[in-house]
Design an enzyme around this catalytic site. Structure first.
Site, short mmCIF file in Angstrom:
data_model
loop_
_atom_site.label_atom_id
_atom_site.label_comp_id
_atom_site.label_asym_id
_atom_site.label_seq_id
_atom_site.Cartn_x
_atom_site.Cartn_y
_atom_site.Cartn_z
N LYS A 171 3.57 24.51 2.58
CA LYS A 171 2.86 23.59 1.68
C LYS A 171 2.31 24.39 0.50
CE LYS A 171 1.64 19.18 1.60
NZ LYS A 171 2.42 18.04 2.12
N GLY A 212 2.01 4.44 -0.12
CA GLY A 212 1.37 3.15 0.14
C GLY A 212 2.04 2.00 -0.59
N GLY A 226 -0.21 4.77 -3.83
CA GLY A 226 0.61 5.73 -4.58
C GLY A 226 2.05 5.61 -4.10
N ASN A 227 2.74 6.72 -4.09
CA ASN A 227 4.13 6.72 -3.68
C ASN A 227 4.32 6.08 -2.30
OD1 ASN A 227 6.39 7.83 -2.13
ND2 ASN A 227 6.91 8.91 -3.99
N GLY A 270 -4.51 3.33 -0.07
CA GLY A 270 -3.74 4.17 -1.00
C GLY A 270 -2.56 3.38 -1.54
P1 NAD Z 1 0.00 9.68 -4.46
O1 NAD Z 1 -0.76 10.68 -5.23
O2 NAD Z 1 1.23 9.08 -5.01
O3 NAD Z 1 -0.97 8.45 -4.06
C1 NAD Z 1 -2.19 8.62 -3.40
C2 NAD Z 1 -2.90 7.27 -3.42
O4 NAD Z 1 -4.09 7.35 -2.62
C3 NAD Z 1 -3.38 6.83 -4.81
O5 NAD Z 1 -3.24 5.43 -4.93
C4 NAD Z 1 -4.86 7.22 -4.80
O6 NAD Z 1 -5.62 6.48 -5.72
C5 NAD Z 1 -5.20 6.88 -3.38
N1 NAD Z 1 -6.40 7.49 -2.82
C6 NAD Z 1 -6.82 8.78 -2.87
N2 NAD Z 1 -7.97 8.93 -2.20
C7 NAD Z 1 -8.28 7.71 -1.70
C8 NAD Z 1 -9.34 7.21 -0.90
N3 NAD Z 1 -10.32 8.00 -0.48
N4 NAD Z 1 -9.33 5.89 -0.56
C9 NAD Z 1 -8.34 5.08 -0.96
N5 NAD Z 1 -7.29 5.48 -1.72
C10 NAD Z 1 -7.28 6.79 -2.08
O7 NAD Z 1 0.28 10.38 -3.04
P2 NAD Z 1 1.43 10.02 -2.01
O8 NAD Z 1 2.60 10.87 -2.30
O9 NAD Z 1 1.57 8.56 -1.88
O10 NAD Z 1 0.78 10.62 -0.67
C11 NAD Z 1 -0.17 9.87 0.08
C12 NAD Z 1 -0.32 10.51 1.44
O11 NAD Z 1 0.94 10.53 2.10
C13 NAD Z 1 -0.81 11.95 1.44
O12 NAD Z 1 -1.63 12.17 2.57
C14 NAD Z 1 0.48 12.75 1.56
O13 NAD Z 1 0.27 14.04 2.10
C15 NAD Z 1 1.25 11.86 2.50
N6 NAD Z 1 2.70 12.07 2.45
C16 NAD Z 1 3.38 11.89 1.29
C17 NAD Z 1 4.77 12.06 1.27
C18 NAD Z 1 5.59 11.80 0.04
O14 NAD Z 1 6.85 11.84 0.14
N7 NAD Z 1 5.01 11.52 -1.11
C19 NAD Z 1 5.44 12.45 2.44
C20 NAD Z 1 4.70 12.61 3.63
C21 NAD Z 1 3.33 12.41 3.61
#
Ligand code: NAD
Length: 414
Positions: A102, A221, A218-219, A216
């Site tokens: 990571k 959610g 983001g990607n 969440g």
């Molecule tokens: P991202 O940056 O695209 O989105 C994160 C989202 O979470 C945003 O909408 C942000 O506003 C929101 N957020 C942050 N803190 C918050 C809180 N306290 N309460 C509510 N919402 C909150 O990130 P992502 O890529 O969607 O990743 C989200 C999670 O999924 C992370 O824990 C990441 O490690 C995990 N993850 C992501 C991937 C991937 O392919 N992107 C793969 C495996 C795991």
């Protein structure tokens, strides 16, 4: 986050003390390498700005370390170590030949202009060049970084080599036009969807009309919400970092996606009423999908959670204390190392595609992802039943067992 990751590992290690040497168990619970890197970036204001970055290679017994780059103002070396350890178990569980790694960049991605972010990401790639390699550590997007940034990383690496393309895959999650794979962006959210469907089927519950809360947007959610909505579920609650939304009759995740694409936030969306960001977690629903950040379900709110199924889209959203409370209450948890493993599985497809200079279609990617996620869900569920463990303990048992077995197969030098 590191405490949670360590405790989950210790619980698994305890079950294997008679199978593996305690020193081996200690080794697999400890990162192989932790680096802190200084980045000095000349930003658009003409001034030099200093940033810190971390790279952790947790374990490479199964293959090169794989794991995303998290760009957050408060990310720490310990967070990155926890996430790298999680990646070791996730790759092992989902059955891809990777270890866990990571990166973290201490910066506020939202506060940087696109131009400054590009400069910082390129600077990271340049300074981390000794660590990034198809056989060593292969990064991908995580919170605060995206497909575009992965494109900059590939470009920075090829630029420094003086070539147009690399031999082998240095980074995954790139734009398709430069060697990325169709369906990677949606892969994690799609994996969440597939495991939720499997869980509902297993529990004899219907997805149609099921009430879903997603933390969440983001990607992970946003894709999970949209795909579950397309399966007939009702998305009743959504939050992002600064607010929450609620609509008892179900909100339109697609329209919310368009609103966020325009404004960057869920706030101000007309199709739901505002609700306190953290309150949505404890509202009545069937499925809760924490898809934001770590340590969101704790001893403080676990007893108030009403969901029957928790789908961990995020990494480490549930503390071990909360886990115990939820377990006693019979809540079915799809653990993070299974639930959100779709991203790294499709990254593996991207890695093999680039290594062999092949091209895969989105249909092939989707079909392989679905088949793998279902298969692993079933294996974890079967292990849970035969060993009388909950889903997290079963998943961790399988993952740690494979990593230890790989070490034994490699042998030990005197
Ligand atoms: P991202 O940056 O695209 O989105 C994160 C989202 O979470 C945003 O909408 C942000 O506003 C929101 N957020 C942050 N803190 C918050 C809180 N306290 N309460 C509510 N919402 C909150 O990130 P992502 O890529 O969607 O990743 C989200 C999670 O999924 C992370 O824990 C990441 O490690 C995990 N993850 C992501 C991937 C991937 O392919 N992107 C793969 C495996 C795991």
């Amino acid at each position: 986050m590191l405490d949670t990751a360590r405790e989950n590992f210790e619980n698994a290690a305890k079950m294997m003390r008679k199978t593996f040497d305690p020193q081996l168990l200690k080794r697999v619970g400890t990162p192989k390498e932790r680096s802190e890197i200084q980045l000095s970036s000349l930003l658009a204001d003409g001034k030099i700005h200093l940033f810190k970055a971390f790279i952790v290679q947790h374990n490479d017994a199964l293959g090169p370390c794989k794991g995303g780059i998290r760009m957050l103002p408060n990310v720490t070396l310990d967070d990155v170590s926890a996430l790298a350890m999680e990646m070791t178990w996730k790759c092992s569980l989902i059955g891809v030949p990777f270890g866990g790694g990571k990166s973290g960049i201490v910066a506020d991605a939202d506060a940087l202009s696109p131009d400054d972010k590009q400069r910082l990401v390129r600077r990271y790639a340049r300074n981390a060049l000794r660590h990034i390699h198809p056989l060593v550590y292969v990064p991908a997007p995580d919170m605060g970084t995206n497909e575009r940034d992965m494109g900059y990383i590939k470009d920075a690496i090829t630029f420094s080599m003086g070539v147009a393309a690399t031999q082998g895959c240095y980074v995954t999650g790139k734009p398709v036009i430069m060697g990325g794979i169709p369906g990677r962006r949606e892969a994690t959210g799609r994996g969440v969807e597939i495991t939720v469907l499997e869980a509902m089927k297993t529990l004899g519950r219907d997805i149609k009309g099921a009430r879903v809360v997603v933390q969440g947007f983001g990607n992970v959610g946003s894709v999970a919400a949209l795909l579950l909505q397309q399966r007939g579920a009702k998305i009743v609650g959504i939050s992002d970092v600064d607010s929450g939304l609620w609509n008892d009759g179900g909100l339109d995740a697609e329209a919310l996606g368009r609103h966020v694409a325009k404004t960057g936030r869920i706030k101000g969306f007309k199709g739901a009423k505002a609700m306190d960001r953290d309150k949505i977690l404890t509202q009545p629903c069937d499925i809760l999908a924490p898809s934001a950040t770590g340590n969101q379900i704790t001893e403080k709110n676990a007893s108030k959670i009403k969901a029957a199924v928790i789908a961990e889209g995020a990494n480490g959203p549930t503390t071990p204390g909360a886990d115990e409370i939820l377990d006693k209450r019979g809540v079915f948890i799809i653990p993070d190392i299974l639930c959100n493993a779709g991203g790294v599985f499709v990254s593996y497809l991207e890695y093999t595609q680039e290594t062999q200079a092949e091209q895969m279609t989105e249909e092939e990617v989707k079909a392989r992802l679905e088949q793998r996620m279902r298969d692993r869900f079933q294996r974890v569920y079967d292990t849970a039943r035969t060993k009388r463990l909950n889903m997290r303990k079963a998943a961790m048992h399988m993952a740690v067992h494979s990593v230890c077995t790989a070490h034994v197969a490699r042998g030990f030098l005197p």
